[in-house]
Enzyme design. Structure first.
Site, short mmCIF file in Angstrom:
data_model
loop_
_atom_site.label_atom_id
_atom_site.label_comp_id
_atom_site.label_asym_id
_atom_site.label_seq_id
_atom_site.Cartn_x
_atom_site.Cartn_y
_atom_site.Cartn_z
CB SER A 241 -0.93 0.03 1.21
OG SER A 241 -0.19 -0.06 2.41
CG ASN B 103 -4.51 -3.63 13.26
OD1 ASN B 103 -3.91 -3.61 12.18
ND2 ASN B 103 -5.02 -4.73 13.76
CB THR C 56 -39.53 25.33 -11.32
OG1 THR C 56 -40.67 25.77 -12.05
CG2 THR C 56 -39.27 26.29 -10.17
CG HIS C 57 -40.82 21.61 -13.65
ND1 HIS C 57 -41.04 20.31 -13.25
CD2 HIS C 57 -41.43 22.40 -12.72
CE1 HIS C 57 -41.77 20.32 -12.13
NE2 HIS C 57 -42.01 21.57 -11.79
CB SER D 287 -14.10 22.61 -31.35
OG SER D 287 -14.08 21.65 -32.37
CE LYS E 184 -19.04 23.65 -29.64
NZ LYS E 184 -18.91 22.27 -30.05
CG ASN F 171 -16.33 23.43 -26.48
OD1 ASN F 171 -17.35 23.88 -27.01
ND2 ASN F 171 -15.46 22.68 -27.12
CD GLU G 284 -18.69 20.62 -21.39
OE1 GLU G 284 -19.59 20.26 -22.13
OE2 GLU G 284 -17.54 20.90 -21.80
CD GLN H 287 -2.83 -2.42 2.26
OE1 GLN H 287 -2.24 -2.74 3.28
NE2 GLN H 287 -2.51 -2.90 1.08
CE LYS I 261 -4.33 3.19 4.79
NZ LYS I 261 -5.41 2.25 4.85
#
Ligand code: ARG
Length: 473
Positions: free
Chosen positions: A30, A116, A161-162, A290, A296, A298, A303, A335, A338
């Site tokens: 590990s 431990n 809304t919606h 792009s 473009k 972006n 995103e 283990q 982590k």
């Protein structure tokens, strides 16, 4: 290295006649990820050594040698001059072996301790640190957002809304909604930091130790103390102390919820940035072009943030699945706890940095927002409220406005341009003042109750956040 040599390297090699296979070593190591815990491991070992010396289990000179050796190792690690070895399994054994090679007294360091309780301690120190870092970054982000809200108090836009135009809000009100979300994230990380502030050290492998250790001393040295009383705080049951991974779930949950917030904020921005909306312009430095379409620009930063949230939720899910059904106490499965935690921590940190940087540079298009918010239908609810104030029951008022909306649609006349007679015919409680509803200033002025988008409310919220954020930093 020959297998017989490997056997003697393993700290638990005594009862074994054969060394682990190379495949097993690669499979079970590990250190490739838990080396991140080095500074906490050294902090824990230093406190443990001091306690062993104080209780007379090791001598003062032995303790001094151990402490000096640990300090040197930390320096080597920080300078990138430490040779990590997979065959030594994990961060704990790597450091202990390196120390023992230089300081013979280090052979006594692991007295009254197991990996431990050691790893449980390291992780609690890590969580306290990680929560502190995240809290600072959330605070910084919130300040940036409050500035963004402040700069856009006069940008009025539709709230949705919606994904349908609902009621008018301001860009400031919308951004302050994000601030509320991140404020709740802060509370979650504060809670996780508080939950981490308990010392498991001294719990040993499962049932403590027969040796005369002083758990209060190590807790005190490591800062596992009550923030008000200064008293050390200890775990109450040695089995639970080494089996418990609730904190991993809590921290990871806090990261996942924060991720959901990143994602929802990002989606708002992506929509606003689309050509159809064009409510905002994003900084060039956080957008990409792009390779094919020259026009473009972006919104990749947003995103990606939306995408990272999947990873944060996935990490939480991995931890839940990992812990479900594990018998008490420690099992090697643990283990695997982590990598998801370290991944969530680093992803949350970078997302907070990116969002703070680019959110501060979002430019709202007052014009585009104004054009969208001029849709009089956004004030249909205000018309219903107007009828209510004239004594019409809300259900009836709602129904009447519905009819008026339908009329405006069938006549192809904007609702606020309909004839008085048309409106009076639908609702006899209306008088000539009905049209005054279709005024944005009125709409905002009438929304000055707590939490609403009225201009004085927004000013008060901005002032309140500035006060809170100024104090917390
Ligand atoms: N690398 C181990 C882990 O992270 C440390 C604890 C090992 N304990 C043990 N009994 N093998 O879980």
């Amino acid at each position: 290295m020959k297998r017989s040599e490997k056997k003697s390297q393993a700290s638990w090699g005594g009862r074994f006649s054969e060394a682990p296979s190379d495949l097993m070593l690669r499979f079970s190591e590990s250190v490739s990820f838990d080396k991140l815990l080095a500074r906490f491991d050294i902090e824990g070992s230093s406190a443990h050594a001091k306690m062993l010396a104080k209780t007379g289990i090791i001598s003062k000179p032995e303790c001094r040698q151990i402490l000096a050796g640990l300090k040197k190792i930390l320096k080597r690690i920080e300078d990138g001059n430490f040779a990590w070895s997979e065959s030594l399994e994990d961060v704990h054994m790597n450091i202990e072996q390196a120390l023992t090679a230089e300081v013979p007294a280090a052979a006594k360091l692991h007295t009254a301790r197991s990996r431990n309780d050691q790893v449980a301690t390291d992780m609690r120190l890590f969580f306290k640190y990680a929560c502190g870092e995240i809290l600072k970054k959330i605070g910084k982000l919130m300040k940036t957002l409050v500035d963004l809200a402040d700069a856009n108090r006069d940008v009025f836009m539709p709230g949705y809304t919606h994904m349908q135009r609902a009621q008018p809000v301001s860009a400031a009100h919308h951004v302050l909604a994000w601030v509320e979300m991140f404020a709740r994230d802060m509370e979650r990380f504060k809670f996780a930091a508080e939950a981490a502030n308990v010392s498991p050290l001294g719990s040993g492998a499962i049932a403590g130790t027969t040796l005369p250790i002083d758990r209060l001393e190590t807790a005190r040295l490591l800062g596992f103390v009550d923030s008000e009383t200064g008293e050390p705080v200890l775990t109450g049951n040695s089995m639970d102390a080494v089996a418990d991974r609730d904190l991993f779930l809590e921290f990871s949950f806090a990261c996942a919820v924060l991720g959901i917030h990143f994602s929802r904020v990002s989606e708002d921005v992506v929509i606003w940035n689309s050509s159809e909306f064009a409510f905002v312009e994003l900084p060039d430095a956080f957008t990409t072009g792009s390779s094919l379409m020259p026009q473009k620009k972006n919104p990749d930063a947003f995103e990606l943030m939306r995408g990272k949230s999947a990873r944060l939720v996935g990490n939480l899910s991995a931890l839940f699945t990992l812990m479900k059904g594990l018998p008490l106490t420690y099992n090697r499965d643990m283990q695997e706890d982590k990598p998801p935690i370290f991944d969530s921590f680093s992803q949350v940190c970078v997302c907070l940095d990116v969002l703070a940087e680019c959110a501060g540079k979002i430019k709202f298009s007052k014009q585009k927002c104004a054009a969208a918010v001029s849709d009089p239908l956004l004030l249909a609810t205000d018309l219903a409220d107007y009828f209510v104030m004239k004594g019409v029951p809300f259900r009836k008022a709602h129904h009447c406005v519905g009819k008026i909306v339908a009329l405006s649609e069938s006549k192809k006349i904007p609702i606020d341009k309909l004839d008085d007679a048309d409106v009076f015919a639908v609702c006899d409680a209306a008088d000539k003042s009905w049209r005054s509803v279709f005024d944005l200033k009125r709409a905002f002025d009438m929304r000055e109750k707590i939490g609403m988008p009225g201009r004085r409310q927004i000013a008060a919220q901005i002032a309140a956040w500035r006060e809170i954020l100024g104090k917390s930093s």
